[in-house]
Design an enzyme around this catalytic site. Structure first.
Site, short mmCIF file in Angstrom:
data_model
loop_
_atom_site.label_atom_id
_atom_site.label_comp_id
_atom_site.label_asym_id
_atom_site.label_seq_id
_atom_site.Cartn_x
_atom_site.Cartn_y
_atom_site.Cartn_z
N LYS A 1 39.81 32.09 40.16
CA LYS A 1 39.25 32.13 41.50
C LYS A 1 38.05 31.18 41.61
CE LYS A 1 42.45 35.24 41.59
NZ LYS A 1 42.22 36.67 41.42
N TYR B 1 41.32 45.58 42.40
CA TYR B 1 42.33 44.52 42.42
C TYR B 1 43.68 45.13 42.01
CZ TYR B 1 44.93 40.37 41.10
OH TYR B 1 45.90 39.41 40.99
N ARG C 1 44.66 28.98 18.34
CA ARG C 1 44.57 30.33 18.91
C ARG C 1 43.19 30.90 18.62
NH1 ARG C 1 46.14 34.00 15.82
NH2 ARG C 1 48.20 33.18 15.35
N ASP D 1 33.82 43.64 36.85
CA ASP D 1 34.66 42.52 37.30
C ASP D 1 33.84 41.76 38.34
OD1 ASP D 1 36.43 40.83 38.61
OD2 ASP D 1 38.12 42.23 38.46
C1 LIG Z 1 42.75 37.70 40.59
C2 LIG Z 1 41.91 38.82 40.15
C3 LIG Z 1 42.11 39.44 38.90
C4 LIG Z 1 43.23 39.03 37.97
O1 LIG Z 1 43.07 37.74 37.50
P1 LIG Z 1 44.30 36.76 37.14
O2 LIG Z 1 43.61 35.51 36.76
O3 LIG Z 1 45.14 36.64 38.36
O4 LIG Z 1 45.03 37.40 36.01
C5 LIG Z 1 41.25 40.47 38.54
N1 LIG Z 1 40.26 40.88 39.36
C6 LIG Z 1 40.05 40.32 40.56
C7 LIG Z 1 38.93 40.83 41.42
C8 LIG Z 1 40.86 39.28 40.99
O5 LIG Z 1 40.64 38.75 42.21
#
Ligand SMILES: *Cc1c(COP(=O)(O)O)cnc(C)c1O
Length: 379
Positions: free
Chosen positions: A195, A98, A46, A170
Site C-alpha cells: 500500500k 482487514y 532466503r 497493523d
Molecule cells: C492489504 C492489507 C493487508 C494485507 O496485505 P497484503 O500485502 O495484501 O498481503 C493487511 N492489512 C491491511 C490494513 C491491508 O490494507
C-alpha cells in the site's frame, strides 16, 4: 534524523563496490564462498539478500525500531507474527479488521488451535474483560478498514504491558508518516508495504518492525524457516517508493481532507467516515496520536441505497474501481461486494459496513479533478 530525511537516508549506506547511490538489485539466490563458511555475510537469499537488507534497515528506521523484516506480502508478515504462538494461546483482536487478516485468523489459525476474541477497541478499558491466562497477543488495526475507527495505541499498550502481552499494530493505513506505534508502546509494527510504503501499486509485500533483540531473533528465525520472503527486485521498488513517502503522504492527507469536506456537504451523501472530521467519534484520539488524518475516506450514499452506490463507483472515471489502496492513483471500492465480501453479512452489519458504503483511497492527483469526478458519479 528527522522523518523526511529518514525516508531518503534512514538505514542506508552507499554501495561498497562502486558507490552506487541506490542499492543494486542483487538478483542472486546464492553467494560464492572461499572456504566452507567463508563468505561476506550472505550465504543464501532466503536468509539474507543485500537489497532486502537495505530495505529492512529502511523499515526499521522509519518506524523508530531497531529491526526490520520484509516478507512476500502483508499477510505473510502477519502469518510470521502468529507463528510466535502455540495451540491454546489466545489473541485479542480489533473486530473491524482487514478482510484477509480476519480470514487468516479464523480460517487457518483457529483450526490450528489458536483462539481469537474480537472486540471494538474504542473503549480500551473493556479489553481487560477479554484477557484470560491464555492470552498472549493483542492485535490492533488503526485506523480500521473500512470504517476508519481510530484506536488509542498508548492506552492499549498500557493494558498489554500490565498483563505481559505482546502488542502488534497493523500500521498500513496510517504509515509511519502519520503514527509510529513503537513510540506509543507497541512491540511489533506490521505493514502491507503493498500500500503506502510501496506507494505505486506495483508490488505486493509485507513488513514487520520491532525494537527488542530477542523478539527480532525469533521473527528472523520464522522468516527464514518459513521462507515467505520477498525478492530483490521488489525490495528495490519498495525502497524507491519509500523515498517519497513523506511528500506523497502530505498530498494524500491534503486531498483526503478536501474530499471528506466535499462529501460531507454533498446532498447525495448520507455519512462520511474520515478521522479528521470533528464529528468523527474518535477525532480526539486521532488528533493525539496521528500527525494528520490520511487519504482514506469512506462514505455512505444517501438513503443507504446499495444500487446507487454501485452505480456511482461504476461511473467514476479518474478514480479506478479496484481493490487495494495507498498508491499515487485514486481508487474506489465497494467493500460489501469487494474487499469485505468474505465477512458474513451479519458481521458486516454489526460493524456498520453498509451495502451503500464506498471506500476511497484518495491519490495525489489534482484534487479538483477528483472532486469533479465524484460530483458526476453522484449525480
Ligand atoms: C492489504 C492489507 C493487508 C494485507 O496485505 P497484503 O500485502 O495484501 O498481503 C493487511 N492489512 C491491511 C490494513 C491491508 O490494507
Amino acid at each position: 534524523m528527522e522523518f523526511n530525511t529518514k525516508t531518503i537516508h534512514g538505514g542506508q549506506e552507499h554501495d561498497k563496490a562502486y558507490g552506487a547511490v541506490m542499492p543494486p538489485i542483487y538478483q542472486t539466490s546464492t553467494y560464492a564462498q572461499t572456504t566452507p563458511g567463508g563468505h561476506k555475510g550472505f550465504e543464501y537469499s532466503r536468509t539474507h539478500n543485500p537489497t532486502r537488507s537495505a530495505l529492512e534497515n529502511a523499515f526499521a528506521s522509519l518506524e523508530n525500531g531497531k529491526y526490520g523484516l520484509a516478507f512476500a506480502s502483508g499477510l505473510a508478515a502477519i502469518d510470521a507474527v502468529l507463528k510466535l504462538l502455540k495451540p491454546g494461546d489466545e489473541v485479542i483482536s480489533t473486530n473491524d479488521l482487514y478482510g484477509g487478516t480476519y480470514r487468516l485468523f479464523t480460517k487457518i489459525y483457529e483450526d490450528l488451535g489458536i483462539r481469537f476474541r474480537f472486540t471494538g477497541m474504542a473503549d480500551a478499558g473493556k479489553i481487560e474483560d477479554f484477557i484470560t491466562p491464555a492470552t498472549r497477543l493483542i492485535w490492533v488495526e488503526t485506523p480500521t478498514n473500512p470504517m476508519m475507527n481510530v484506536i488509542d495505541i498508548e492506552t492499549i499498550s498500557a493494558v498489554a504491558g500490565k498483563n505481559n502481552l505482546l502488542l502488534a499494530v497493523d500500521n498500513t493505513f496510517a504509515t509511519p508518516y502519520l503514527q509510529q506505534p513503537l513510540d506509543l508502546g507497541a512491540d511489533i509494527v506490521m505493514h502491507s508495504a503493498t500500500k503506502y510504503l510501496g506507494g505505486h501499486s506495483d508490488v505486493v509485500m509485507g513488513a514487520l518492525v520491532v525494537k527488542e533483540k530477542a523478539l527480532a531473533d525469533r521473527l528472523y528465525f520464522i522468516q527464514n524457516a518459513s521462507g515467505a520472503v520477498c525478492g530483490p527486485m521488489d525490495s528495490f521498488l519498495v525502497l524507491r517508493g519509500i523515498k517519497t513517502l513523506h511528500v506523497r503522504m502530505q498530498r494524500h492527507c491534503e486531498n483526503g481532507r478536501d474530499i471528506a469536506l466535499f462529501l460531507k456537504d454533498h446532498p447525495g451523501v448520507e455519512k462520511v467516515y474520515w478521522p479528521g472530521l470533528e464529528n468523527h467519534p474518535n477525532h480526539e484520539v486521532a488528533k493525539k496520536q496521528m500527525r494528520d488524518f490520511g487519504g482514506m475516506v469512506s462514505f455512505v450514499v444517501k438513503g443507504n441505497d446499495a444500487e446507487k452506490a454501485i452505480r456511482a463507483v461504476e461511473k467514476l472515471k479518474v478514480f479506478t474501481l479496484a481493490e487495494s489502496l495507498g498508491g499515487v492513483e485514486s481508487l474506489a471500492g465497494h467493500p460489501a461486494s469487494m474487499t469485505h465480501a468474505g465477512i458474513p453479512e451479519e458481521e458486516r452489519k454489526k460493524l456498520g459496513i453498509s451495502d451503500a458504503l464506498i471506500r476511497l483511497s484518495v491519490g495525489i492527483e489534482d484534487v479538483s479533478d477528483l472532486i469533479e469526478d465524484l460530483k458526476q458519479a453522484l449525480e
